[in-house]
Design a protein around this motif. Structure first.
Motif, PDB file in Angstrom:
ATOM      1  N   LEU A 111      50.818  31.885  27.233  1.00  0.00           N
ATOM      2  CA  LEU A 111      50.475  33.062  28.392  1.00  0.00           C
ATOM      3  C   LEU A 111      49.470  33.976  27.610  1.00  0.00           C
ATOM      4  O   LEU A 111      48.873  33.753  26.206  1.00  0.00           O
ATOM      5  CB  LEU A 111      51.718  34.298  27.447  1.00  0.00           C
ATOM      6  N   ARG A 141      48.089  30.324  34.546  1.00  0.00           N
ATOM      7  CA  ARG A 141      48.557  30.929  33.438  1.00  0.00           C
ATOM      8  C   ARG A 141      49.337  31.915  33.875  1.00  0.00           C
ATOM      9  O   ARG A 141      48.309  33.012  34.393  1.00  0.00           O
ATOM     10  CB  ARG A 141      48.523  30.325  31.841  1.00  0.00           C
ATOM     11  N   PRO A 142      50.483  33.086  32.962  1.00  0.00           N
ATOM     12  CA  PRO A 142      50.549  34.221  33.331  1.00  0.00           C
ATOM     13  C   PRO A 142      49.487  34.811  32.659  1.00  0.00           C
ATOM     14  O   PRO A 142      48.762  34.779  31.483  1.00  0.00           O
ATOM     15  CB  PRO A 142      51.922  33.812  33.062  1.00  0.00           C
ATOM     16  N   GLU A 169      59.422  32.164  39.556  1.00  0.00           N
ATOM     17  CA  GLU A 169      59.206  31.732  38.251  1.00  0.00           C
ATOM     18  C   GLU A 169      58.858  33.441  37.914  1.00  0.00           C
ATOM     19  O   GLU A 169      59.688  33.042  36.345  1.00  0.00           O
ATOM     20  CB  GLU A 169      57.368  31.212  38.656  1.00  0.00           C
ATOM     21  N   ALA A 170      58.461  34.576  38.434  1.00  0.00           N
ATOM     22  CA  ALA A 170      59.074  36.114  37.952  1.00  0.00           C
ATOM     23  C   ALA A 170      59.759  36.310  36.907  1.00  0.00           C
ATOM     24  O   ALA A 170      60.050  36.916  35.776  1.00  0.00           O
ATOM     25  CB  ALA A 170      58.288  36.822  38.958  1.00  0.00           C
ATOM     26  N   LEU A 173      60.230  33.730  33.674  1.00  0.00           N
ATOM     27  CA  LEU A 173      58.989  34.059  32.607  1.00  0.00           C
ATOM     28  C   LEU A 173      59.746  35.298  31.983  1.00  0.00           C
ATOM     29  O   LEU A 173      60.089  35.872  31.145  1.00  0.00           O
ATOM     30  CB  LEU A 173      58.127  34.259  33.291  1.00  0.00           C
ATOM     31  N   LEU A 262      56.585  42.560  36.004  1.00  0.00           N
ATOM     32  CA  LEU A 262      56.526  41.256  36.721  1.00  0.00           C
ATOM     33  C   LEU A 262      55.817  41.284  38.394  1.00  0.00           C
ATOM     34  O   LEU A 262      56.386  41.671  38.651  1.00  0.00           O
ATOM     35  CB  LEU A 262      57.355  40.501  36.054  1.00  0.00           C
ATOM     36  N   GLY A 264      53.846  38.985  41.006  1.00  0.00           N
ATOM     37  CA  GLY A 264      52.686  37.716  41.097  1.00  0.00           C
ATOM     38  C   GLY A 264      51.897  37.965  41.818  1.00  0.00           C
ATOM     39  O   GLY A 264      52.017  39.176  42.576  1.00  0.00           O
ATOM     40  N   LYS A 265      50.955  36.452  41.720  1.00  0.00           N
ATOM     41  CA  LYS A 265      49.227  36.525  42.075  1.00  0.00           C
ATOM     42  C   LYS A 265      48.907  36.157  43.608  1.00  0.00           C
ATOM     43  O   LYS A 265      49.457  35.057  43.523  1.00  0.00           O
ATOM     44  CB  LYS A 265      48.389  36.095  41.100  1.00  0.00           C
ATOM     45  N   THR A 280      49.527  43.493  44.227  1.00  0.00           N
ATOM     46  CA  THR A 280      48.884  43.789  43.121  1.00  0.00           C
ATOM     47  C   THR A 280      48.259  44.631  42.638  1.00  0.00           C
ATOM     48  O   THR A 280      48.122  45.192  41.433  1.00  0.00           O
ATOM     49  CB  THR A 280      49.186  41.447  42.755  1.00  0.00           C
ATOM     50  N   LEU A 292      52.553  42.108  33.802  1.00  0.00           N
ATOM     51  CA  LEU A 292      52.254  41.215  34.192  1.00  0.00           C
ATOM     52  C   LEU A 292      52.249  39.786  35.301  1.00  0.00           C
ATOM     53  O   LEU A 292      53.429  40.405  36.383  1.00  0.00           O
ATOM     54  CB  LEU A 292      53.504  40.101  33.822  1.00  0.00           C
ATOM     55  N   ILE A 294      51.867  37.043  37.157  1.00  0.00           N
ATOM     56  CA  ILE A 294      52.433  35.554  37.270  1.00  0.00           C
ATOM     57  C   ILE A 294      51.681  34.980  37.866  1.00  0.00           C
ATOM     58  O   ILE A 294      51.196  34.962  39.505  1.00  0.00           O
ATOM     59  CB  ILE A 294      54.124  35.709  38.125  1.00  0.00           C
TER      60      ILE A 294
END
Length: 305
Positions: A111, A141-142, A169-170, A173, A262, A264-265, A280, A292, A294
């Motif tokens: 992270l 990586r986040p 995944e989000a 995490l 949280l 996502g990218k 985002t 955050l 992801i």
């Protein structure tokens, strides 16, 4: 579930960046992860003076490095913030983006934690050039963008999902980083070609039925996602609003008093050049809470970024 083993925070030693360092202490204490705090000493402006300073430039460089190490050591030794965590400190010379990504790779950080604004690193708006390059490079990586002073652990975490691999995944995490927080799982939906349906004469009752079915389907998917991640029913709630995703995320962040988002990218090849996916990007710009980012697990890190 893979644990968080190593957290890397970057600071320019400014007050806003200290929020990121202190949040990193909090996350490291909660997760048991190793914690490294990095200061990138950008000496580019000094290069233009080397011809005038001659041999004295080396002495100035040494003095700046020593001053940075002392300032960083004082910050990390503050018992009001370190929460019993013994952080490793590093001062490296070079471009902040290059230094941060290189050190993240060297320690295999799980992270990255950075301040949303600072005096040198991320000096301008949140989406300034350094932030853009860092988020584009950190595809593996986040990255936690810290905006708030960490008064307490995260309590309410908004997790917008689109049911892609990044969504799962989000959620995983979120469980690792914020085990005591209430998770707010959110999916923003729309009816495909809804505007055209109205224009084509489809009555409002039929469109309402389409909306209801899509909402019910999304609710089932959200509960299934939570169950698959092992989130107990009492530890999360679900939202399925209709409308513009970014607008709904910002609205519900305020309504539900979330202190972390949280997301996502999801940049495409085109939007990667701009920064990230449009949703985002807007959430980063307009949210008040920490964010955050992801990475998309389907996309490996690119050596060309």
């Amino acid at each position: 579930m893979t644990p968080i083993r190593h957290i890397l925070a970057a600071t320019d030693l400014s007050p806003p960046a200290r929020h990121a360092v202190n949040r990193g202490f909090q996350l490291a204490a909660a997760s048991g992860a190793r914690y490294t705090v990095l200061h990138a000493l950008h000496l580019g402006p000094l290069d233009t003076l080397r011809g005038l300073l001659g041999d004295g430039s080396a002495q100035i460089t040494q003095g700046l490095e020593a001053e940075a190490r002392e300032a960083l050591a004082r910050q990390l030794a503050d018992p009001a913030h370190h929460q019993g965590v013994a952080a490793s400190q590093q001062v490296r010379c070079g471009s902040p983006t290059d230094v941060i990504t290189a050190n993240a790779d060297a320690v295999d950080a799980d992270l990255l934690v950075v301040g949303a604004r600072g005096e040198a690193f991320l000096r301008h708006a949140l989406l300034g050039s350094t932030a853009s390059r860092l988020l584009r490079k950190s595809t593996a990586r986040p990255v936690l963008m810290v905006k708030l002073a960490p008064q307490q652990p995260y309590r309410r975490v908004l997790v917008p999902v689109d049911f892609s691999p990044a969504s799962a995944e989000a959620l995983r995490l979120a469980r690792r980083l914020t085990p005591g927080a209430h998770l707010i799982l959110m999916h923003v939906f729309h009816v495909p070609f809804e505007g055209r349906l109205s224009y084509a004469g489809v009555d409002k009752a039929a469109i309402h039925t389409y909306r209801r079915r899509r909402r019910e389907d999304a609710l089932q998917h959200l509960h299934a996602l939570a169950a698959d991640a092992g989130v107990a029913p009492g530890c999360y709630s679900v939202l399925v609003p209709h409308g513009d995703p970014a607008q709904q995320i910002i609205a519900h962040e305020h309504e539900h008093d979330a202190d972390l988002i949280l997301i996502g990218k999801h940049g495409t090849e085109l939007t990667e050049e701009l920064l990230l996916g449009s949703v985002t990007r807007r959430v980063l710009s307009e949210s008040r809470s920490d964010v955050l980012i992801i990475p998309d697990p389907r996309r490996p890190a690119s050596p060309h970024l």
